[in-house]
Design an enzyme around this catalytic site. Structure first.
Site, mmCIF file in Angstrom:
data_model
loop_
_atom_site.group_PDB
_atom_site.id
_atom_site.type_symbol
_atom_site.label_atom_id
_atom_site.label_comp_id
_atom_site.label_asym_id
_atom_site.label_seq_id
_atom_site.Cartn_x
_atom_site.Cartn_y
_atom_site.Cartn_z
ATOM 1 C CG HIS A 1 -11.968 -24.074 20.277
ATOM 2 N ND1 HIS A 1 -13.321 -24.282 20.412
ATOM 3 C CD2 HIS A 1 -11.637 -24.604 19.062
ATOM 4 C CE1 HIS A 1 -13.797 -24.909 19.336
ATOM 5 N NE2 HIS A 1 -12.778 -25.107 18.513
ATOM 6 C CD GLU B 1 -14.723 -24.168 23.466
ATOM 7 O OE1 GLU B 1 -14.792 -23.367 22.512
ATOM 8 O OE2 GLU B 1 -14.304 -25.325 23.339
ATOM 9 N NE ARG C 1 -17.355 -27.066 17.267
ATOM 10 C CZ ARG C 1 -16.412 -26.842 16.362
ATOM 11 N NH1 ARG C 1 -15.202 -27.356 16.539
ATOM 12 N NH2 ARG C 1 -16.677 -26.127 15.275
#
Length: 323
Positions: free
Chosen positions: A285, A266, A237
């Site tokens: 991601h 994000e 993360r």
């Protein structure tokens, strides 16, 4: 009468129909400012939530007094306030294992792309700047037979170690909350402190879950311990790393390069300094983002959901104490 379920992410029709067999479904393909009021209205008598990314905390639970289960289409569940869910007797589930191999593939690819400068050189060729023989200024570094340090030796970390050991002949160091004897025996991995790993590894791969102990686990101190030739890769993360410290480490040459699949914010801000650095490879991601794996994750989440909403123990229950 069937229990009411809210699906708040687009899923394939077979999964939608499977959940509909057990529930009366309210279906949102996504949540945004335009439909949140409708979502909150439907939440008042919903028994189950099915999707990913939604922050489910005490404040949201106040809007969902009938809730019995939250099924997360993800191995990570840092979007779920597990203590609050447990206090309310709400089951929380995730989708471990089905994405291990795919995420491990992505991390190996990210390491290799960063080491060999593949995106940078691809851009050079497509921009018409390949006009002469390459010089050492464009050379990358080898990945094979180097030392890989894995921070977080869970199932995905073990899958990365497998590829690195058997595919690239790499020496494996790892740091984890506890020792993993299986990876030590199978991949000749060596357990060590985080400081030792930072000092010795040529590649550092961060694969820890996000929690208060891992927030900004890698910061200025850790980057200064790393070799100036080290390549840092994050597949966990964004907030497990101090991003400002990472930027500084790259600018000052404390490390050679970085490969990132995750960011603090994000989608990442297009003006973020990391995006302008040629020695940083960035991904949006997408560690588990293959069609096959995302479908398998959604099917697993649906199995968790239907099993739980019918009053049985789901296969992947995060908070078993609610049973």
């Amino acid at each position: 009468m069937k229990p009411k379920a809210i699906i708040y992410k687009k899923v394939e029709s077979t999964i939608l129909e499977h959940v509909k067999e057990a529930c009366d479904v309210v279906y949102f393909e996504h949540l945004d400012a335009d439909n949140m009021a409708s979502f909150y209205e439907e939440l008042k008598d919903a028994k189950g939530l099915f999707g990913t990314g939604l922050r489910v905390d005490a404040a949201l639970l106040e809007k969902a007094p009938s809730l019995k289960i939250v099924s997360n289409i993800s191995v990570g569940y840092d979007n779920l306030d597990v203590p609050a869910l447990t206090h309310r007797g709400v089951m929380a589930t995730n989708t471990p294992d089905v994405l291990n191999e795919t995420v491990a593939d992505t991390m190996i690819g990210l390491m290799l792309a960063t080491a060999r400068r593949i995106p940078e050189l691809d851009h050079m060729v497509k921009a018409g700047k390949w006009t002469a023989h390459m010089t050492p200024a464009q050379f990358g570094v080898d990945m094979h037979h180097k030392t890989l340090g894995i921070v977080g030796m869970g199932r995905i970390g073990a899958a990365i170690a497998k590829r690195a050991h058997f595919g690239f002949g790499m020496n494996i160091l790892y740091h984890n909350r506890s020792r993993n004897v299986e990876v030590e025996n199978t991949y000749h991995a060596t357990y060590c402190s985080l400081d030792e790993l930072c000092q010795e590894a040529d590649f550092i791969c961060l694969m820890v879950p996000l929690n208060p102990q891992t927030t900004k686990l890698i910061g200025e101190r850790e980057f200064r311990l790393m070799k100036k030739t080290a390549i840092f890769v994050n597949g966990s993360r964004g907030t497990t790393v101090d991003e400002e410290a990472l930027v500084l480490a790259l600018q000052e040459g404390e490390i050679m390069a970085a490969g990132l699949d995750v960011f603090v914010q994000e989608p990442v801000d297009p003006k973020h300094p990391l995006l302008s650095m040629p020695n940083v490879v960035t991904l949006p991601h997408i560690g588990s983002a293959t069609l096959e794996t995302r479908q398998a994750m959604a099917r697993f989440a649906a199995e968790n959901f239907v099993t739980g909403i019918q009053g049985n123990r789901p296969p992947a229950l995060v908070n078993p104490e609610v049973i």
